[in-house]
Design a protein around this motif. Structure first.
Motif, short mmCIF file in Angstrom:
data_model
loop_
_atom_site.label_atom_id
_atom_site.label_comp_id
_atom_site.label_asym_id
_atom_site.label_seq_id
_atom_site.Cartn_x
_atom_site.Cartn_y
_atom_site.Cartn_z
N SER A 24 0.81 -1.22 0.00
CA SER A 24 0.00 0.00 0.00
C SER A 24 0.85 1.27 0.00
CB SER A 24 -0.94 -0.01 1.20
OG SER A 24 -0.20 -0.13 2.40
N ALA A 25 2.17 1.14 0.09
CA ALA A 25 3.04 2.32 0.15
C ALA A 25 3.08 3.09 -1.16
CB ALA A 25 4.46 1.92 0.55
N ASN A 26 3.01 2.39 -2.29
CA ASN A 26 3.00 3.03 -3.61
C ASN A 26 4.13 4.04 -3.79
OD1 ASN A 26 2.04 3.37 -6.18
ND2 ASN A 26 0.55 4.93 -5.61
N LEU A 27 5.36 3.59 -3.55
CA LEU A 27 6.53 4.46 -3.72
C LEU A 27 6.82 4.69 -5.20
CD1 LEU A 27 9.07 3.14 -1.08
CD2 LEU A 27 7.90 5.32 -1.09
N ILE A 28 6.81 5.93 -5.58
CA ILE A 28 7.11 6.29 -6.96
C ILE A 28 8.46 7.00 -6.97
CG2 ILE A 28 6.37 7.64 -8.95
CD1 ILE A 28 3.49 7.32 -7.82
N PRO A 29 9.45 6.45 -7.68
CA PRO A 29 10.77 7.07 -7.68
C PRO A 29 10.72 8.48 -8.29
CG PRO A 29 10.80 4.95 -8.85
CD PRO A 29 9.39 5.25 -8.51
N PRO A 30 11.54 9.38 -7.78
CA PRO A 30 11.60 10.72 -8.37
C PRO A 30 12.08 10.62 -9.82
CG PRO A 30 12.88 10.60 -6.33
CD PRO A 30 12.45 9.22 -6.66
N TRP A 34 16.48 8.39 -7.15
CA TRP A 34 16.63 8.59 -5.71
C TRP A 34 17.98 9.20 -5.35
CZ3 TRP A 34 12.46 8.47 -2.93
CH2 TRP A 34 11.40 7.64 -3.29
N ILE A 35 19.04 8.73 -5.98
CA ILE A 35 20.39 9.20 -5.61
C ILE A 35 20.50 10.70 -5.82
CG2 ILE A 35 22.86 9.04 -6.11
CD1 ILE A 35 22.33 6.11 -7.00
N LYS A 36 20.16 11.15 -7.01
CA LYS A 36 20.30 12.57 -7.31
C LYS A 36 19.31 13.40 -6.49
CE LYS A 36 20.81 15.84 -11.08
NZ LYS A 36 21.00 15.97 -12.51
N ALA A 37 18.08 12.93 -6.33
CA ALA A 37 17.08 13.68 -5.57
C ALA A 37 17.52 13.86 -4.11
CB ALA A 37 15.73 12.97 -5.64
N ILE A 38 18.01 12.81 -3.49
CA ILE A 38 18.44 12.90 -2.09
C ILE A 38 19.73 13.70 -1.98
CG2 ILE A 38 19.27 11.55 -0.11
CD1 ILE A 38 17.14 9.44 -0.91
N ARG A 39 20.66 13.47 -2.90
CA ARG A 39 21.92 14.24 -2.89
C ARG A 39 21.62 15.74 -2.95
NH1 ARG A 39 24.68 16.60 -6.71
NH2 ARG A 39 23.79 15.52 -8.51
N GLU A 40 20.76 16.13 -3.89
CA GLU A 40 20.44 17.55 -4.04
C GLU A 40 19.66 18.08 -2.83
OE1 GLU A 40 18.50 17.82 -7.86
OE2 GLU A 40 20.42 17.96 -8.92
N ALA A 41 18.75 17.27 -2.29
CA ALA A 41 17.98 17.69 -1.12
C ALA A 41 18.89 17.92 0.09
CB ALA A 41 16.91 16.65 -0.78
N LEU A 42 19.98 17.16 0.15
CA LEU A 42 20.95 17.32 1.24
C LEU A 42 21.96 18.44 0.96
CD1 LEU A 42 21.72 13.56 2.03
CD2 LEU A 42 20.36 15.17 3.41
#
Length: 156
Positions: A24-30, A34-42
């Motif tokens: 039911s989580a329905n995770l949709i990758p950015p 994920w790597i670039k999205a998290i790297r940039e968010a950090l």
């Protein structure tokens, strides 16, 4: 040691219980991965991530692109996750419960058998009524689910 049908059913139920929250989580990758999205968010640069991963800075765009195209390795994803202080999660999440998947496959296979049986009996002028065919298919499904599942995934 091979599991008997009761042990296999119990194992399916336990695994289904563990998988239900993920289903039911329905995770949709950015879109950018994920790597670039998290790297940039950090606020981390590609050069900083490369340093933390112990790779050349030129490898980061390659790793990030490989994630998006699906050509990355689990090893690279684990390394990137570690360098981003993330937990790498890998798994298979069935679209429905394992019991439902199993029952659908058994129904599909027994349906073919019932269809052949019905055809043969019609040729011999011994055709069964639709309710009788459905009852026989249900009996076959129940029998198959309580027995060996060994040939279930073989294509006919």
């Amino acid at each position: 040691m091979r599991m008997n049908s009761n042990q296999a059913a119990l194992a399916r139920k336990q695994l289904d219980r563990r998988l239900e929250p993920l289903r039911s989580a329905n995770l949709i990758p950015p879109p950018k991965g994920w790597i670039k999205a998290i790297r940039e968010a950090l606020g981390m640069t590609a050069r900083q991530l490369a340093s933390r991963m112990g790779v050349a800075p030129s490898r980061i765009p390659v790793i990030e692109k490989a994630e998006i195209t699906g050509s990355t390795t689990i090893k690279s994803l684990r390394q990137a996750a570690e360098a981003l202080d993330c937990q790498f999660v890998y798994g298979f999440v069935p679209r429905s419960s394992l019991d439902e998947t199993l029952r659908a496959r058994v129904a599909q296979k027994t349906g073919r058998t019932i269809s052949r049986l019905d055809h043969t009996m019609k040729l011999e002028n011994q055709a069964l009524q639709k309710p009788d065919l459905l009852l026989e298919q249900q009996r076959m499904i129940d029998f198959a689910l309580n027995g060996s599942l060994r040939g279930l995934w073989e294509d006919d």
